[in-house]
Design a protein around this motif. Structure first.
Motif, PDB file in Angstrom:
ATOM      1  N   VAL A  69      46.096  48.059  33.292  1.00 15.53           N
ATOM      2  CA  VAL A  69      46.002  47.307  32.039  1.00 15.53           C
ATOM      3  C   VAL A  69      46.882  47.936  31.000  1.00 15.53           C
ATOM      4  O   VAL A  69      47.022  49.084  30.866  1.00 15.53           O
ATOM      5  N   ASP A 103      41.419  35.853  43.487  1.00 14.17           N
ATOM      6  CA  ASP A 103      42.470  36.778  43.070  1.00 14.17           C
ATOM      7  C   ASP A 103      42.971  36.308  41.712  1.00 14.17           C
ATOM      8  O   ASP A 103      42.789  35.138  41.348  1.00 14.17           O
ATOM      9  N   ILE A 104      43.588  37.190  40.992  1.00 17.01           N
ATOM     10  CA  ILE A 104      44.185  36.797  39.712  1.00 17.01           C
ATOM     11  C   ILE A 104      45.480  36.015  39.950  1.00 17.01           C
ATOM     12  O   ILE A 104      45.926  35.255  39.125  1.00 17.01           O
ATOM     13  N   ASN A 105      46.064  36.195  41.137  1.00 17.48           N
ATOM     14  CA  ASN A 105      47.285  35.493  41.523  1.00 17.48           C
ATOM     15  C   ASN A 105      46.896  34.246  42.332  1.00 17.48           C
ATOM     16  O   ASN A 105      46.339  34.362  43.418  1.00 17.48           O
ATOM     17  N   CYS A 123      35.403  43.866  47.587  1.00 19.77           N
ATOM     18  CA  CYS A 123      36.493  44.279  46.715  1.00 19.77           C
ATOM     19  C   CYS A 123      37.080  45.548  47.306  1.00 19.77           C
ATOM     20  O   CYS A 123      36.625  46.639  47.030  1.00 19.77           O
ATOM     21  N   VAL A 147      41.149  31.391  41.187  1.00 17.60           N
ATOM     22  CA  VAL A 147      41.681  32.418  40.301  1.00 17.60           C
ATOM     23  C   VAL A 147      40.519  33.022  39.518  1.00 17.60           C
ATOM     24  O   VAL A 147      39.790  32.308  38.822  1.00 17.60           O
ATOM     25  N   VAL A 148      40.337  34.325  39.673  1.00 16.05           N
ATOM     26  CA  VAL A 148      39.266  35.040  38.983  1.00 16.05           C
ATOM     27  C   VAL A 148      39.816  36.388  38.532  1.00 16.05           C
ATOM     28  O   VAL A 148      40.419  37.104  39.324  1.00 16.05           O
ATOM     29  N   ASP A 149      39.585  36.704  37.278  1.00 15.02           N
ATOM     30  CA  ASP A 149      39.910  38.031  36.767  1.00 15.02           C
ATOM     31  C   ASP A 149      38.718  38.919  37.083  1.00 15.02           C
ATOM     32  O   ASP A 149      37.605  38.652  36.626  1.00 15.02           O
ATOM     33  N   ILE A 150      38.927  39.953  37.857  1.00 15.01           N
ATOM     34  CA  ILE A 150      37.835  40.818  38.300  1.00 15.01           C
ATOM     35  C   ILE A 150      37.115  41.478  37.118  1.00 15.01           C
ATOM     36  O   ILE A 150      35.965  41.863  37.216  1.00 15.01           O
ATOM     37  N   ARG A 151      37.801  41.566  35.979  1.00 18.55           N
ATOM     38  CA  ARG A 151      37.192  42.166  34.790  1.00 18.55           C
ATOM     39  C   ARG A 151      36.338  41.181  34.010  1.00 18.55           C
ATOM     40  O   ARG A 151      35.624  41.559  33.087  1.00 18.55           O
ATOM     41  N   ASP A 152      36.399  39.900  34.382  1.00 16.45           N
ATOM     42  CA  ASP A 152      35.662  38.869  33.653  1.00 16.45           C
ATOM     43  C   ASP A 152      35.245  37.756  34.624  1.00 16.45           C
ATOM     44  O   ASP A 152      35.783  36.654  34.591  1.00 16.45           O
ATOM     45  N   SER A 209      44.182  47.637  39.377  1.00 12.70           N
ATOM     46  CA  SER A 209      44.594  46.914  38.192  1.00 12.70           C
ATOM     47  C   SER A 209      45.097  47.898  37.159  1.00 12.70           C
ATOM     48  O   SER A 209      44.446  48.906  36.886  1.00 12.70           O
TER      49      SER A 209
END
Length: 150
Positions: A150, A116-118, A143, A125-130, A148
């Motif tokens: 932006v 999760d980004i949180n 998923c 911690v992983v940004d799903i966009r990267d 999200s």
């Protein structure tokens, strides 16, 4: 400062999540019965709880014990019937549902990554966009219900 703001300021998010789950498990005794069964926690109740915002509540949606929703129970049913849990697969799970995360963490023959980004909501911690893993690193990416803005 309101009590809610003070609570959020004083108590870390991980602790608030833990407290929330403990309170719900304590209150689940009110729903003793065998009308419905949750396939995520394998517990039976007189009914599932309503879930949703004040305008649109879905009846019989949330498990009183593990708080799984209809989509969570359907996902767990799919995973159990699939081959993803039966071999040495690598699974990346975004915005992990706690009850599914707990089940996948104890399966020895898979490599499970909750993301999760949180940092309060998953192990990594992983940004799903990267996603910083090579192509074809994972056999399955879960998923579900990720939004999200932006």
């Amino acid at each position: 400062m309101s009590i809610k703001k003070l609570y959020k300021w004083l108590i870390p998010e991980k602790s608030r999540i833990f407290i929330y789950h403990i309170i719900n498990k304590s209150l689940s005794i009110k729903y003793k019965g065998n009308t419905v069964e949750c396939n995520c926690c394998n517990k039976q109740f007189s009914k599932f709880l309503p879930y949703g915002d004040s305008n649109v509540k879905r009846l019989n949606a949330s498990c009183p014990w593990c708080l799984s929703l209809e989509r969570t129970r359907m996902l767990w049913d799919y995973l159990n019937k699939s081959n993803y849990l039966k071999s040495n697969n690598r699974i990346l799970h975004f915005a992990p549902e706690r009850c599914i995360e707990n089940k996948l963490l104890i399966i020895e023959n898979i490599k499970y990554y909750s993301a999760d980004i949180n940092p309060s909501l998953a192990k990594i911690v992983v940004d799903i966009r990267d996603i910083q893993y090579p192509d074809d690193h994972f056999d399955l990416i879960i998923c579900s219900h990720v939004i999200s803005i932006v």
